[in-house]
Each structure stands twice: as C-alpha cells, then as structure tokens.
Scaffold this active site. Sequence first.
Site: not given
Length: 611
Positions: A2, A27, A73, A99-100, A484, A488, A491, A507, A606
């Site tokens: 948010c 955000r 968000w 926000n929170g 990583e 990428k 996402e 395995h 983000k």
Amino acid sequence: MCGIVAYIGDREALPVLINGLKRLEYRGYDSAGVAILNKEVNIYKCKGKVSDLEQFMEGKDKTGKIGIGHTRWATHGEPNDVNAHPHQSYHGKFTIIHNGIIENYARLRTRLEERGVKFQSETDTEVLANLIEYIYEQGKTDAELAVRLALSKVIGAYGLVVLCADEPDKLIAARKGSPLVIGVGNEEYFLASDATPIVEYTKSVIYLNDGDVAIIRKEQLILKTSGQDMSVPKVTELTFDIGEIDKGGYEHFMLKEIFEQPRSIEDTFRGRVRPDDLELHLGGLYQVMPKLVEAKRIIIIGCGTSWHAGLVGEYLFEDLARTSVEVEYASEFRYRNPIINKDDIVIAISQSGETADTLAAIKLAKEQGALVLGICNVVGSSIPRETDAGVYTHAGPEIGVASTKAFTCQVTVLAMMAILVGKKKGLISEERFKNLIHEFTLVPGKIEKILTKADSIKKLAALYKDATNSLYLGRGYLFPVALEGALKLKEISYIHAEGYPAAEMKHGPIALIDDKMPVVVVATKDSSYEKIVSNIQEVKARNGIVIAVVTEGDTVISGMADHVIEIPDAENVYATLLSVVPLQLFSYYIAVMRGCNVDQPRNLAKSVTVE
Ligand code: G6P
C-alpha cells in the site's frame, strides 16, 4: 505494501496526489483512491490502477488544496471499489488512508457494531476510521486526541493520514511499523510512504519514528511522540533526484534498472574501493569492525531476492573470511527460538528497508543481545534506523517490483565486507587483495559487455516464451544465482520455475525433465565446473533442453548445450554479479512477450510491510 500520499498547502492537491500515487504504485495496485477537501470531502476510489482512477474521476469536481490518496495491496477484503481507500467513518467526519494491518480489527469491529456502528467494507482500515469517530463523538474531544485514543486501542501496524471534516485546516499523521515521510515545502507539506513522490517538490524530509503523531497545517508542523511530548522534527536532505525515478527512455523500469547495473555497482563501491590503496573503506562499519572480525558466526536475514543475496554472502564470508554463516528467511527466524551467542553478528539485507518480517527479525535479534548490521538501499528507511551499523548499497531508487540492481549491489557490499574481514584476519595476502580489488573494478565493464548481448537473449526468450515449467541449476556461488534466475522468471512471467543446486537435481527434479522443459544451467568456469558438465549430460540424456550461461570461449559446454550465453571470465567471487544479468534479461523479455505487466506483476508488491 500500500502506498499513501497526502498534501496540504496552496497548490491544487489532486495533481500532487495522482503523481504521487503513480510513483507509489509499485507498493500495490489492487485499487486506488483520493479524498479532497473543498468545503466538503469528495472521495473518488475504484478497483484497479491509478490510471483507472483518473478515468473514473473525469468530469467530477476535484478541486481542493488538502487531500489524501492511497494505492492498495489487499490484505483484508478483496480488491474492489468498496474496500478501496480512503475510508470514511460512519457519520463522514473522518476520512483516512492507511498502510499496515490492524490485527485486532475483528474484535474492535464487533464492539463498534454492538454499539450500532454500521460498516460498508471488509477492511481493517474502516474499523479504525469508525473507532476514531466513535471516540470523537462520545468523548466530545478534538480530532488529535480522538486519533491518539483510537491508536492506543489498536494492535498492529500503521502509517496513516487522517482528514477531519470539522477541523479542515489540518492533516493528522501517525506511524507505527509502517513508513511515513513528510516533505517540508514553503508553507506546504507532502506526506508519503516513501520519498519518491516528494522529491520533485522538496528535498527536505522528515522520517517519522514509530509512535510519532504529526499535526500538519500548511504553515506549521507539530510533531509529538507517543508520550505526547513535543519533539523537534529532524529534517534530512534527500540524496537522489527526480530523474532517477523516471523510466529514462526505457520501456519499463525493470529494463532500465537491469541496464543501470554497471553504474549502480560502481556507485556502490565508489570511494570504498580504491585501486591503488590497500584498504577498503566501509565507513558505516568502522566502529563494529573489530567485532565483525572476531565474530564466530554471522547470521544473515532477508526475504525474497535479498535472501538470495544473503546466500551469496554465505559463500563469500566462508570462502574469504572463514567465518561460519547461516542464512535465514526473516519470516522463519522471527518465529523460531533462534540461538544467538554473544559473539554472533546478524546482518539484515533489504532493498526497501521496510520489509515487516526483516524488521521484526532485527528486533528479535537485538532483544537477544546481538549486534545487528544492515545492508540497505533506501536511505533513512526503518532498517538502517533499527540496526546498530551498516552499509548502504547506493543502487538508486529501484521501482520495478522484481529486484535487479538492488541484488547486484547487495552482493557488491557483501563481497566488500567479506574481503575486508578476510584481509583483517590475515587470510588474504596483499597480492590477492590487490588482485581482488582490481577484478572488482573490472566488473562494471564486464556487465556492460553482457548487456550488449540483450538482442540475442531476446531471440532466445522468443523460443521459450510459451514454456510452462523450467528448471534453473547452479553449484557453489552460482546456486543462489539459479534461485534468483528462477524467481525472476516466475514473478514476472508466471512460468513455473524452480532453482536447484545442480547435484540435487537427481534427487527429484530430474523426474520432471522432458523435451519441452528448458533447463537453465549457470555453468561458468569455477571449481565445480567439471561437476556441472556432468549434470548437463544428465539433463541431455533425458532429452532436456539446456540453456547454459558459460564463460567466453567455453567449447565443452557449447558442444553439449542447446543454447549458450557467453559471459566474460571473472573471479569466482564476482561470477554471481555477471551471471545473474543474462537471467534477468531472459525473464524480462519472456514476460514482455507474454504480455505481462513487468513492472507490476500480479499479486506482488515491491515493499512488503505486512507479515
Ligand atoms: C518483495 C519484493 C522483492 C524483494 C522482497 C524483499 O517480495 O517484490 O523484490 O526481494 O520483497 O524486499 P526487501 O525490500 O526487504 O529487499
């Protein structure tokens, strides 16, 4: 998570709010809304992005010089028009953005409902708005006191801004756990979750501390601590420019940020690495360096990409400084009962400096007496303020939700730290040190060279854009790069991708391999090169498609793999910095070709300021 923005002054508020929301959209982008005070409070909000909100507001009265805005968000309640912020209290006296998370919202809501208060949305924020108004009406108090009393009943995190229709000359802002920055103009103030919406108007900012409440009129800011004491605001100057938060001619922020890496790495070691000097200068660590050198164990904590950088840190510190390292997801660490000894050091890594789990893990480590260091990108954010010492990454603002330049700058800082500690421990000879520093200074140029191959990586991406699954393999330093690379891809393109240590493939993941499965192998020349060649053969024996990132001039893997991407040769220590770049580009191009919103992938944000 948010984004919140607010304005009070002599300008029209709406353009400030809309520009600010666009800058904060990374955000969260489930819904957007604004409230503008002009005789009465006009609220416009809708599901979707800020651009949807702009369309929705066309032809409506948006004038007014005080306003608040929010990009969401979703946590409590699905993304829809009703759950969008701002939220207004039941008699319309208070309008708030938040926000929170208000953790005890359900209990507070039930109590208010029992007293006849009606709710419109499913959000925790509306509970707060109604609680403020309930206290205001029952207690016949003023807005500031009503906000304070309401907040004293709240468990959870908030960065919030309140507009009171009865007191139209002011905004009331408060912070606990979620960031809030106030920009100081000339008889005007700008509020936002971070400084990016503010920098185009003023460089003077005040970062609120947890528990702070600010009462803001256009000509006056009063800051009070949770104990109601007046506090003198500490004004800080922003160190970045507006140009750094524009796309600069690139189609997406992510592409711009990938291409910025030579410069951002250089900015991160500028002044700290001097080629002719037998020192590394990490000013933020001077005081704690003896402890870092003596540390028996380092615990690195982080989330997402920052956790991956932490894994590289493990290899670096063990290799160069012979310090034992554990790397922990902050979200797991904080809820375990971790054993922290007095000569352990905790290093928290975070781009934003606001990740809730990382912050909570830092607090836990501090409570247990650990010395906590931070590696952080956003100057003045919560993590650098919570840690005992640290190093900034100087990557510049990273706007694309998928982290790229922050990762390589985090690894740059970790490499500098590990080299320095190794040298101070007498484990790195003068000659090796000189060589490591020399090699370090070559990294940006080598990345430039990789970036010139963007077009061929794009062609490769076109061949695999329709894959549904993929596997990323690496060993040693290159295992975190495989993780990583896979992160990428998943996402931003929504293709399922798994990163694995190459030897572990047999395995389990090997069962997935068939002639449709691209297997990306990071296989530059390092100590495990021969081993990874065998792993590639194992994939080929099962008809898997191998895309290998190899060292220039490699003929062995070129003869086996379906495709190779060549990168310049580099010290083991720096191989991560180079090999991750083609993987970033590969994911980027695939996502663009699949029509995905690269800078704002679905469901992600983000800065994750909720747990
Ligand atoms: C989110 C972002 C990731 C980031 C992670 C940790 O998930 O989308 O890109 O790596 O948070 O964020 P931090 O700011 O603590 O590095």
